[in-house]
Every structure is written in structure tokens, then in C-alpha cells.
Design an enzyme around this catalytic site. Structure first.
Site, PDB file in Angstrom:
ATOM      1  N   ARG A 238      -7.603   7.607  -0.067  1.00  0.00           N
ATOM      2  CA  ARG A 238      -8.708   6.921  -0.652  1.00  0.00           C
ATOM      3  C   ARG A 238      -9.783   8.295  -1.343  1.00  0.00           C
ATOM      4  NH1 ARG A 238      -6.491   3.290  -1.779  1.00  0.00           N
ATOM      5  NH2 ARG A 238      -6.930   0.804  -1.070  1.00  0.00           N
ATOM      6  N   GLU A 267     -14.249   6.310  -8.153  1.00  0.00           N
ATOM      7  CA  GLU A 267     -13.258   5.837  -8.886  1.00  0.00           C
ATOM      8  C   GLU A 267     -13.756   4.472  -9.906  1.00  0.00           C
ATOM      9  OE1 GLU A 267      -9.464   6.164  -6.836  1.00  0.00           O
ATOM     10  OE2 GLU A 267      -9.053   4.277  -7.821  1.00  0.00           O
ATOM     11  N   HIS A 285      -4.596   6.688  -9.845  1.00  0.00           N
ATOM     12  CA  HIS A 285      -4.379   5.996  -8.676  1.00  0.00           C
ATOM     13  C   HIS A 285      -2.882   5.011  -9.018  1.00  0.00           C
ATOM     14  CE1 HIS A 285      -6.384   3.643  -5.202  1.00  0.00           C
ATOM     15  NE2 HIS A 285      -5.139   3.757  -5.104  1.00  0.00           N
TER      16      HIS A 285
END
Ligand code: DGY
Length: 324
Positions: A238, A267, A285
Site C-alpha cells: 500500500r 492513489e 496497482h
């Protein structure tokens, strides 16, 4: 009457069709981001929510849905959900563990190789028509064999990365809040280090921890300074675990050799300076993005949801870590 379910974004078609045959389904948006206003409006009359890591499911969302029974997250990470509050409201929360371990570990090795061997830069070079012949110092990278890989977080994905790393003749050290039994460390061929010692010693550092209040900015400006200036940082976990601005500084000043990132602090926004640096490989991602894995994730999320709606215990319940 079929239970009413909000699906925040599309699943793969076969899973979405199956879900639609089982419940009264409302798809919130085809877009990547669901505006919060929309989420709040659409959740109100639902018993089930199938959502993704891009949806913030907090107290306000849950309070809008008095009949909500289950939140099924189509991801293994659940940092987008206020677990404690869900638990206090008696809501079930589920995730999609295990099925994405191998795909994410594969991508980690891909990023390690892409970064250390400068694959993306070299590809660009070819496409720009600049390859004029073999040259002794063309795209010199870093060799993996004999180097030390430091894994931050040694759960399912960390261990799958370690298995692969051994084939590259990497020595493996790890840091995790829970240290393994000495016999298991021996069996897996890994050595435990404190976080700071790992950062000082490793040539490649790869993050496989969950995002929690404790791991937010775990890789801070100070910690980046502990790393070797020949080190590479990889993050497929993350984004907010790394202080992205500090990382940019470290990459710009040569305090760090390179980075491979699949996740970002804010993000889908990416720190603009990262986009102009050659010593970083950037991915959108896609750690779990294989056809096989994403299909399994979709069906697992659907199955968890349906079980919860039927009043059964879903296979992949997630509870807050500090539940009494
Ligand atoms: C997850 O599941 O948490 C990944 O980040 C996306 O697959």
C-alpha cells in the site's frame, strides 16, 4: 424477495452475471472512481455491499444503510474499511486472501528485475530508435545473485516472494511484527532483523505489510537515509506505507539507487516528480492482475457476500486486529 446489493464497480462479467442471478443488483458505476455522493445515495436501501479498495467505507457510509449486513471487499487489503466500526455495528466484513498471493509475488519479482536491470528505460530506448549496437556499458544494472533481499512483512505474500527469491540466489532477511519460530526460519532459509537493521543491510527492500496506523509512513525520510545508496525499494503493498515525497528526494539525490512501485500514497495520483525520474518503475496497482487471480477474487467476493446475506458465516471474515 432477493436481497438488494450495491456493487460499486464492475466485476469480471462471468462473476457479475452470476451475482445478478442471485440478488437484486445495482451497479453503481462503470468508472474507476465512484463519487462519494453517489455511494452515499445508493447504499441506503441495500443489505449487501460488494466493493473494492478504491471505495472508502467508513462510518458515514455504514450509517446510511440501516439494513446492511455484509461488506464484501474484492481485495485482500481492507484498509479502505473502518473495521472497528463495522464490527461494533455487527456488520460482517470479508476479503479475498490467498488467491492473489502467487500473482502478487510474481509481480514483485518482475518489479525487482525491471528496476535492477532497468528494463523499462531500455525498452523506451529501443522504441525511440536509439539502439545502434552492443556497447560495454549500455544500461548497466545491478546483479541479484549473492545480494540480500529484505522483506518487510512476512505473511503469505512475503513468503511467496522469498520462495521465488531463492531461485535468484538472493539471501533473505525479513522483518515482521510477529517473529517466526527459529525452526521455521531455518526451514524457510530466512533471518529476522529489526526494521532499521534490515534497511541498513538489504540491497533490495520489498514491502509486503498491511496498511495500518502503525505502518503509515513506516518508510519515512529518516528510514530512507538508513538504506544503502545502491539499494532498491519495491512496494506492492500500500502506498501510504512509504512517505512518497521523501522517496522522491531520495531517488533524486541518489541516496537510493532505484524504486519499483505498484502502489502510491494518494492513489490514483502519483507524485508528479516520480513521473520524470528514470530510476523508478511505475505500475498502476496490478499486483494481482492475472486473469486467473482476478477471476478467483471476483468469485470469492461474490461467495462471501452471498453467504453473509444468507445468514451463514462467510469463509473470509476479517475482524479488527484489536477486537477484545
Ligand atoms: C489487494 O487485494 O489488496 C490488492 O492490493 C489488489 O489486488
Amino acid at each position: 424477495m432477493k436481497p438488494r446489493v450495491l456493487l460499486t464497480h464492475p466485476l469480471l462479467p462471468e462473476a457479475m452475471d452470476y451475482l445478478a442471478s442471485q440478488v437484486d443488483l445495482e451497479l453503481a458505476t462503470e468508472e474507476m472512481i465512484l463519487p462519494r455522493k453517489e455511494l452515499l445515495a445508493r447504499i441506503a436501501d441495500k443489505q449487501g455491499l460488494l466493493c473494492f479498495l478504491t471505495d472508502t467505507i467508513d462510518r458515514e457510509v455504514m450509517d446510511r444503510a440501516p439494513n446492511l449486513k455484509i461488506i464484501s471487499n474484492c481485495a485482500v487489503g481492507v484498509n479502505n474499511i473502518d473495521l472497528k466500526y463495522a464490527w461494533s455495528r455487527g456488520l460482517l466484513v470479508t476479503n479475498t486472501p490467498d488467491v492473489l498471493t502467487e500473482a502478487t509475488a510474481d509481480l514483485t519479482l518482475g518489479l525487482i528485475l525491471a528496476t535492477t536491470r532497468r528494463l523499462v528505460e531500455a525498452d523506451r530506448f529501443c522504441r525511440e530508435g536509439r539502439f545502434r549496437g552492443w556497447k560495454i556499458d549500455l544500461f548497466l544494472g545491478l546483479e541479484l545473485s549473492g545480494k540480500t533481499l529484505g522483506l518487510i512483512g512476512f505473511g503469505r505474500i512475503g513468503r511467496a516472494v522469498a520462495r521465488r527469491a531463492r531461485a535468484f540466489n538472493l539471501r533473505i532477511i525479513y522483518h515482521d511484527p510477529k517473529r517466526l519460530e527459529a525452526s521455521l526460519e531455518k526451514e524457510l532459509g530466512v533471518e529476522f532483523r529489526s526494521l532499521d537493521d534490515l534497511l541498513r543491510e538489504a540491497d533490495i527492500i520489498s514491502i509486503h505489510a498491511s496498511l495500518t496506523p502503525e505502518s503509515h509512513h513506516l518508510i519515512s525520510a529518516e528510514r530512507l537515509k538508513l538504506m544503502k545508496n545502491t539499494a532498491v525499494l519495491v512496494n506492492v503493498a500500500r502506498g501510504p506505507i512509504v512517505d512518497e515525497k521523501a522517496l522522491v528526494e531520495a531517488l533524486k539525490t541518489g541516496q537510493l539507487w532505484g524504486a519499483g512501485l505498484d502502489v502510491y500514497e494518494n492513489e490514483p495520483a502519483i507524485e508528479p516528480e516520480l513521473l520524470s525520474l528514470d530510476n523508478v518503475v511505475l505500475l498502476p496497482h496490478i499486483g494481482s492482475a492475472t486473469r486467473e487471480t482476478r477471476r478467483k477474487m471476483c468469485f470469492m467476493a461474490v461467495e462471501n457476500l452471498l453467504r453473509g446475506l444468507r445468514g451463514e458465516r462467510p469463509a473470509n471474515l476479517v475482524e479488527p486486529a484489536d477486537k477484545a
